[in-house]
Scaffold this motif. Structure first.
Motif, short mmCIF file in Angstrom:
data_model
loop_
_atom_site.label_atom_id
_atom_site.label_comp_id
_atom_site.label_asym_id
_atom_site.label_seq_id
_atom_site.Cartn_x
_atom_site.Cartn_y
_atom_site.Cartn_z
N VAL A 1 0.84 -1.21 0.00
CA VAL A 1 0.00 0.00 0.00
C VAL A 1 0.87 1.26 0.00
N ALA B 1 2.08 1.81 -3.49
CA ALA B 1 1.01 2.32 -4.36
C ALA B 1 0.72 3.78 -4.06
N VAL C 1 0.01 0.50 -9.31
CA VAL C 1 -1.16 0.63 -8.43
C VAL C 1 -2.14 -0.53 -8.68
N ARG C 2 -2.35 -0.87 -9.95
CA ARG C 2 -3.28 -1.97 -10.27
C ARG C 2 -2.79 -3.28 -9.67
N LYS C 3 -1.50 -3.52 -9.79
CA LYS C 3 -0.97 -4.80 -9.28
C LYS C 3 -1.03 -4.82 -7.75
N VAL C 4 -0.81 -3.66 -7.13
CA VAL C 4 -0.90 -3.61 -5.67
C VAL C 4 -2.33 -3.89 -5.21
N ILE C 5 -3.30 -3.35 -5.93
CA ILE C 5 -4.70 -3.61 -5.56
C ILE C 5 -4.99 -5.10 -5.67
N TYR C 6 -4.51 -5.69 -6.74
CA TYR C 6 -4.70 -7.13 -6.96
C TYR C 6 -4.07 -7.92 -5.80
N SER D 1 -3.04 -6.83 -2.78
CA SER D 1 -3.54 -6.55 -1.43
C SER D 1 -4.95 -7.10 -1.24
N THR D 2 -5.71 -7.21 -2.31
CA THR D 2 -7.06 -7.77 -2.17
C THR D 2 -6.98 -9.25 -1.80
N TYR D 3 -6.15 -10.00 -2.53
CA TYR D 3 -6.12 -11.44 -2.27
C TYR D 3 -5.37 -11.78 -0.98
N GLY E 1 -5.01 -9.63 1.52
CA GLY E 1 -5.84 -9.03 2.58
C GLY E 1 -6.99 -9.95 2.97
N MET F 1 -9.52 -7.79 -10.77
CA MET F 1 -8.80 -6.96 -9.79
C MET F 1 -7.75 -6.08 -10.44
N ASP F 2 -7.52 -6.31 -11.73
CA ASP F 2 -6.47 -5.57 -12.43
C ASP F 2 -7.07 -4.29 -13.04
N MET G 1 -9.92 1.72 -2.34
CA MET G 1 -8.87 1.47 -1.36
C MET G 1 -8.44 2.76 -0.64
N PHE G 2 -8.25 3.82 -1.41
CA PHE G 2 -7.72 5.04 -0.78
C PHE G 2 -8.78 5.82 0.00
N ALA H 1 -6.07 -1.89 4.34
CA ALA H 1 -5.87 -2.86 3.25
C ALA H 1 -6.80 -4.06 3.45
N VAL H 2 -6.94 -4.49 4.71
CA VAL H 2 -7.82 -5.65 4.97
C VAL H 2 -9.28 -5.26 4.72
N ALA I 1 -9.86 -5.03 1.13
CA ALA I 1 -9.85 -6.38 0.54
C ALA I 1 -11.21 -7.05 0.72
#
Lengths: 169, 429
Positions: free
Chosen positions: A25, A28, A54-59, A61-63, A65, B53-54, B62-63, B274-275, B278
């Motif tokens: 995070v 990103a 940023v896109r890869k971080v979201i990907y 951190s979602t999984y 997280g 997610m991409d 998120m932000f 982040a959690v 998610a």
């Protein structure tokens, strides 16, 4: 003995989850902010790779997280039925854990197959940073594995009526 | 063939009812539909999970979650409440109005109802009771006013709706301002009326110096919504950039100006955000798998045909959808409901000539009201726990406020011009 093993695994997972999420995070946020500043300050210069990071971080951190959310039991679910019929709470919780285990197995199996397929394709790379795509696909079986172990720990906690083996909430 | 659709929907409902995580219920039913119904390789679900997610658009979720967490960890919320109190606290029912205004301020930075209930309700309910406000009134007010969190932009539900409907996010955000202000006004008038009728004592009006001192103290907190909306609507930032800038600003204010957040708290806030994000975004992934099934089977189009054959008036359609969404909102959280239902409703909107942004706003309000509708609205349980009261008590307390919100919802349903006024003025929409 089992408690000790689970406790050690839990600590390792916790460390990996927390620090990887924090680092991802931060990266990103910093990258996106740097891009905003550059775009506004110079008018014509921007970090072309910032969006991809940023896109890869979201990907990621979602999984990852999501694994942490299993521990904190914060995944979104509809708990209308156990609220109306409290007697169903325990069996439904176990059913829900079982569903997570099945999902984890799906992720490990299907995710690994896809990761191998991507690994064999030398042209499968991200658009701007040219990072091999299999790195990202590998997150899915990894998530599946971590989720599986975490759910076993959670099931054990539920079974013996313990809240959290590491002493947290 | 139709039976297989019904089985898949029954399976989805069964999985959701069994307290399985929402994203898994969507994943399982979508996968079963794709593999056994459509007959395609299960590997496609991995591809869908990856691609869903991409997306850069998700950065806003998120932000803004992070921004909300920074505020609740530090003292921005407290400053916003103080500012609201100094602005309207001296009027009859002033502290109640301050609570409503604080929910509006908080809603203009955060994007979630639950966050608003916890952050503002947890603080305001004891304050109202301490100031001799009727407990039932206080509980009802602070359970229902946090709906402003999802109506006044930025709203996480609107972000996800815009992602599915392909509406311009900045324009969709604009639809929330007038309804938000209407709800604030209506609830404030009701509070004024109740407090006047009960003969409540007015609080002393603060002197100009006192008011200025508090506003000065709260200036950094009050500037945050100005930065977000000023930035977006002056064209300085996109919504994505505004979310990033808001996070940096909130960190700067809490660490360097208010000094209510230590550097050690930064990691905690970032990891918990982040959690939280998610848990929201993973539903997007599950909904994408289920959406893939819907698309392959062309189910939204088929539902649209059946509905159009049976309902001819767009107003009857909107009224029916309002009732349906209010009902669904009682059981399902706003994010899941938005992601599951939007693809189903979208084809119907074009058939009835209903604007997608108008519908997005109605959907958000309906599902937001569902959060505080008995017997299962989440907000009821949160405020019930705050004052140690049972569900029946809280359910009775929210009734007058729910009626106000439903009345405003009806006005907005049948007056799309009012909802779309700002997008039309600013974007020529």
């Amino acid at each position: 003995m089992l408690k000790k093993i689970f406790k050690s695994i839990d600590r390792v997972f916790l460390f990996v989850e927390e620090w990887s999420l924090f680092a991802a995070v931060c990266i990103a946020l910093t990258t996106a902010m740097a891009n905003v500043i550059l775009r506004k300050a110079t008018n014509d210069y921007s970090l072309y790779w910032s969006d991809e990071v940023v896109r890869k971080v979201i990907y990621f951190s979602t999984y990852i997280g999501c694994v942490a959310a299993i521990r904190s039991r914060s995944l979104i679910r509809i708990d209308a039925l156990p609220q109306m019929l409290p007697v169903l709470k325990k069996p439904l919780t176990q059913l829900s854990h079982f569903a997570v285990l099945v999902f984890s197995c799906c992720m490990i199996y299907l995710g690994s197959q896809m990761t191998i397929m991507m690994y064999q394709d030398e042209y499968a790379q991200s658009a701007t940073l040219q990072i091999p795509e299999w790195y990202f696909y590998a997150i899915l079986p990894l998530m599946g594995f971590m989720m599986f172990i975490r759910t076993l720990i959670t099931m054990r906690e539920d079974w013996i009526g313990e809240n959290d083996i590491t002493g947290g909430k | 063939m139709e039976n297989s659709y019904l089985m898949i929907f029954a399976l989805l409902l069964g999985c959701l009812a069994s307290t399985m995580p929402v994203f898994m219920a969507l994943f399982f039913t979508g996968t079963i539909g794709l593999v056994f119904g459509v007959g395609i390789d299960p590997q496609i679900v991995i591809e869908v999970l990856y691609r869903s997610m991409d997306k850069f658009a998700l950065v806003v979720v998120m932000f803004f979650v992070l921004c909300g967490n920074i505020m609740t960890t530090g003292s921005i919320v407290e400053k916003l409440i103080k500012a609201a109190n100094v602005l309207v606290g001296f009027l009859p029912g002033g502290l109640a109005m301050a609570g409503i205004l604080a929910c509006g301020f908080f809603g203009a930075i955060s994007g979630s109802t639950v966050a608003t209930v916890v952050a503002i309700g947890g603080f305001m309910i004891p304050a109202l009771i301490e100031n001799k406000y009727d407990e039932k009134f206080s509980v009802g007010l602070m359970t229902t006013a946090p709906i402003l969190g999802v109506i006044i932009p930025p709203s996480i539900a609107m972000i996800l709706y815009a992602m599915v409907s392909n509406d311009q996010l900045e324009a969709l955000f604009l639809t929330g301002f007038i309804p938000g202000i209407l709800i604030m006004l209506a609830m404030s008038f009701y509070s004024y009326y109740v407090c006047k009728k009960m003969g409540m004592k007015r609080r002393e009006r603060p002197t100009l110096q006192e008011a200025l001192a508090i506003l000065k103290e709260s200036a950094w907190a009050l500037f945050l919504p100005v930065l977000i909306f000023g930035g977006i609507y002056s064209g300085l930032f996109t919504a994505n950039e505004a979310a990033v800038v808001a996070c940096f600003y909130a960190f700067f204010v809490e660490i360097c100006i208010h000094r209510d957040m230590k550097l050690i708290d930064v990691k905690k806030v970032i990891v918990s955000s982040a959690v939280t994000s998610a848990t929201l975004l993973i539903i997007v992934a599950g909904a994408s798998v289920f959406g893939e099934y819907l698309t392959f089977e062309q189910i939204p189009g088929k539902i649209a045909t059946v509905v159009v054959e049976n309902i001819s008036s767009p107003w009857v359609f909107l009224l029916s959808v309002n009732i349906l969404l209010l009902f669904i909102g009682m059981f399902m959280d706003i994010i899941s409901a938005t992601l599951i239902l939007t693809p189903i409703f979208l084809p119907l909107l074009s058939k009835f000539g209903i604007d997608t942004m108008h519908f997005g706003l109605l959907m958000t309000i309906n599902l937001g009201i569902g959060y505080c509708t008995p017997p299962l609205g989440v907000s009821l349980y949160i405020t019930g726990a705050t004052v140690d009261r049972n569900l029946v008590y809280v359910s009775r307390a929210v009734m007058p406020f729910l009626l106000i919100q439903i009345a405003i919802l009806m006005v907005l349903t049948f007056w799309p011009g009012l909802v779309l006024l700002l997008p039309r003025l600013i974007y020529g929409y």
